[in-house]
Design a protein around this motif. Sequence first.
Motif, PDB file in Angstrom:
ATOM      1  N   LEU A 225       0.960  37.643  74.946  1.00 35.14           N
ATOM      2  CA  LEU A 225       0.224  38.766  75.527  1.00 35.14           C
ATOM      3  C   LEU A 225      -0.885  39.223  74.598  1.00 35.14           C
ATOM      4  O   LEU A 225      -1.976  39.584  75.050  1.00 35.14           O
ATOM      5  CB  LEU A 225       1.189  39.918  75.822  1.00 35.14           C
ATOM      6  CG  LEU A 225       0.567  41.205  76.363  1.00 35.14           C
ATOM      7  CD1 LEU A 225      -0.160  40.942  77.677  1.00 35.14           C
ATOM      8  CD2 LEU A 225       1.622  42.285  76.549  1.00 35.14           C
ATOM      9  N   LEU A 226      -0.621  39.185  73.298  1.00 34.38           N
ATOM     10  CA  LEU A 226      -1.637  39.575  72.316  1.00 34.38           C
ATOM     11  C   LEU A 226      -2.881  38.715  72.453  1.00 34.38           C
ATOM     12  O   LEU A 226      -4.011  39.213  72.403  1.00 34.38           O
ATOM     13  CB  LEU A 226      -1.061  39.461  70.909  1.00 34.38           C
ATOM     14  CG  LEU A 226      -2.013  39.816  69.760  1.00 34.38           C
ATOM     15  CD1 LEU A 226      -2.417  41.287  69.837  1.00 34.38           C
ATOM     16  CD2 LEU A 226      -1.361  39.512  68.415  1.00 34.38           C
ATOM     17  N   ARG A 227      -2.692  37.420  72.673  1.00 33.77           N
ATOM     18  CA  ARG A 227      -3.846  36.530  72.826  1.00 33.77           C
ATOM     19  C   ARG A 227      -4.664  36.905  74.057  1.00 33.77           C
ATOM     20  O   ARG A 227      -5.890  36.883  74.032  1.00 33.77           O
ATOM     21  CB  ARG A 227      -3.379  35.072  72.923  1.00 33.77           C
ATOM     22  CG  ARG A 227      -4.561  34.121  73.102  1.00 33.77           C
ATOM     23  CD  ARG A 227      -4.145  32.746  73.507  1.00 33.77           C
ATOM     24  NE  ARG A 227      -5.307  31.919  73.830  1.00 33.77           N
ATOM     25  CZ  ARG A 227      -5.243  30.725  74.352  1.00 33.77           C
ATOM     26  NH1 ARG A 227      -4.077  30.169  74.604  1.00 33.77           N
ATOM     27  NH2 ARG A 227      -6.346  30.052  74.641  1.00 33.77           N
ATOM     28  N   VAL A 228      -3.971  37.238  75.156  1.00 32.92           N
ATOM     29  CA  VAL A 228      -4.683  37.619  76.368  1.00 32.92           C
ATOM     30  C   VAL A 228      -5.518  38.874  76.118  1.00 32.92           C
ATOM     31  O   VAL A 228      -6.669  38.976  76.566  1.00 32.92           O
ATOM     32  CB  VAL A 228      -3.697  37.861  77.529  1.00 32.92           C
ATOM     33  CG1 VAL A 228      -4.444  38.293  78.780  1.00 32.92           C
ATOM     34  CG2 VAL A 228      -2.906  36.599  77.820  1.00 32.92           C
ATOM     35  N   GLU A 233      -7.846  35.141  77.747  1.00 34.84           N
ATOM     36  CA  GLU A 233      -7.621  33.787  78.212  1.00 34.84           C
ATOM     37  C   GLU A 233      -6.184  33.357  77.917  1.00 34.84           C
ATOM     38  O   GLU A 233      -5.514  33.936  77.039  1.00 34.84           O
ATOM     39  CB  GLU A 233      -8.604  32.809  77.567  1.00 34.84           C
ATOM     40  CG  GLU A 233      -8.464  32.683  76.059  1.00 34.84           C
ATOM     41  CD  GLU A 233      -9.493  31.766  75.456  1.00 34.84           C
ATOM     42  OE1 GLU A 233     -10.613  31.686  75.992  1.00 34.84           O
ATOM     43  OE2 GLU A 233      -9.173  31.111  74.434  1.00 34.84           O
ATOM     44  N   PHE A 234      -5.705  32.341  78.626  1.00 34.73           N
ATOM     45  CA  PHE A 234      -4.351  31.826  78.451  1.00 34.73           C
ATOM     46  C   PHE A 234      -4.257  30.467  79.122  1.00 34.73           C
ATOM     47  O   PHE A 234      -5.189  30.017  79.792  1.00 34.73           O
ATOM     48  CB  PHE A 234      -3.312  32.794  79.053  1.00 34.73           C
ATOM     49  CG  PHE A 234      -3.524  33.052  80.517  1.00 34.73           C
ATOM     50  CD1 PHE A 234      -2.938  32.243  81.480  1.00 34.73           C
ATOM     51  CD2 PHE A 234      -4.337  34.096  80.952  1.00 34.73           C
ATOM     52  CE1 PHE A 234      -3.137  32.465  82.829  1.00 34.73           C
ATOM     53  CE2 PHE A 234      -4.552  34.327  82.304  1.00 34.73           C
ATOM     54  CZ  PHE A 234      -3.953  33.514  83.243  1.00 34.73           C
ATOM     55  N   GLU A 235      -3.103  29.793  78.963  1.00 33.91           N
ATOM     56  CA  GLU A 235      -2.809  28.563  79.705  1.00 33.91           C
ATOM     57  C   GLU A 235      -1.548  28.780  80.523  1.00 33.91           C
ATOM     58  O   GLU A 235      -0.648  29.512  80.109  1.00 33.91           O
ATOM     59  CB  GLU A 235      -2.587  27.374  78.759  1.00 33.91           C
ATOM     60  CG  GLU A 235      -3.840  26.879  78.086  1.00 33.91           C
ATOM     61  CD  GLU A 235      -4.067  27.540  76.753  1.00 33.91           C
ATOM     62  OE1 GLU A 235      -3.069  27.887  76.095  1.00 33.91           O
ATOM     63  OE2 GLU A 235      -5.231  27.737  76.369  1.00 33.91           O
ATOM     64  N   ARG A 236      -1.490  28.146  81.684  1.00 31.02           N
ATOM     65  CA  ARG A 236      -0.255  28.188  82.460  1.00 31.02           C
ATOM     66  C   ARG A 236       0.836  27.408  81.727  1.00 31.02           C
ATOM     67  O   ARG A 236       0.540  26.531  80.914  1.00 31.02           O
ATOM     68  CB  ARG A 236      -0.466  27.569  83.847  1.00 31.02           C
ATOM     69  CG  ARG A 236      -1.445  28.321  84.730  1.00 31.02           C
ATOM     70  CD  ARG A 236      -1.319  27.820  86.164  1.00 31.02           C
ATOM     71  NE  ARG A 236      -2.380  28.341  87.015  1.00 31.02           N
ATOM     72  CZ  ARG A 236      -3.392  27.624  87.465  1.00 31.02           C
ATOM     73  NH1 ARG A 236      -3.479  26.343  87.160  1.00 31.02           N
ATOM     74  NH2 ARG A 236      -4.313  28.168  88.235  1.00 31.02           N
ATOM     75  N   VAL A 237       2.078  27.705  82.038  1.00 32.57           N
ATOM     76  CA  VAL A 237       3.199  26.950  81.487  1.00 32.57           C
ATOM     77  C   VAL A 237       3.069  25.495  81.928  1.00 32.57           C
ATOM     78  O   VAL A 237       2.914  25.216  83.119  1.00 32.57           O
ATOM     79  CB  VAL A 237       4.544  27.527  81.969  1.00 32.57           C
ATOM     80  CG1 VAL A 237       5.702  26.669  81.458  1.00 32.57           C
ATOM     81  CG2 VAL A 237       4.707  28.961  81.510  1.00 32.57           C
TER      82      VAL A 237
END
Length: 288
Positions: A225-228, A233-237
């Motif tokens: 969550l911190l990265r978001v 941005e993020f990657e799906r599982v």
Amino acid sequence: RILLSHEPVRFAADSPLPDPYDGLINAPPEQLHVHDCLGIALHVDERPWGVLTLDALEPGSFDRIDPQELRTFVRLTEASVKLSNLIARLQQRADQSQQVARVLIDELGQQSLLGQSKAMQTLRAEIDMVAHSDLTVLITGETGVGKELVARQVHAASSRSSAPLVYVNCAALPENLVESELFGHEKGSFTGATNKREGRFELAHGGTIFLDEISEMSLPIQSKLLRVLQEREFERVGGNRTIKVDVRVVAATNRKLKESVDKKEFREDLYFRLNVVPVHVPPLRKRD
């Protein structure tokens, strides 16, 4: 004849039928008759949708057309029409859902927090102030004081009000599914992942995500969550494609997060990322 058949219909060059393009092409003024004509009906959901016709002035022009290739082309055309109709219906449904959402947002926006005390007046002023920014908000207060209502009013009064407000109860999400729920997953990424799925953050794109009971989130998920919050941005599982989102984060907790930080139960860097604009909801006993 074409409409009554699910197969291509070829008309002989000496057919007495009038040419279907008579009057629509540059030709001598006398009535045209069929020279070489091919037609096939288009069916969508087993009902006639239209007719595809091919016409040539020179007999034998369509001798080289492979009937199987023509059937394949027609099936693709029918599938395209069906898909187009489906997209149109989904768009209509989406428009209706958006209208319903706006009505609900308007109704929620009209709901007022009870109490006329100085604390409540201060709370209303804070809601009005933070609603017009895009800053991350951390709502604190005892259980049952209306933290969700505060979050909804912040969203309803913001420039994102026409976009989704996505609610996430962090305490109710199973530990093994939290990441998938928040960030989505790719097909086959784990047992039971039979299809690709968008997470809550993707669904909230352009709008607001409300993370209720944020203190119940595990440390590994806190780091994601911190990265978001930092990079948006993020990657799906199970995926390797970076997905960027434009989301405002509003979080809420009934705990004192600073104490959780001191006990190493909550990440300090995440706490400071969430606590950009703190909003405290006073208990009911202080609203007189």
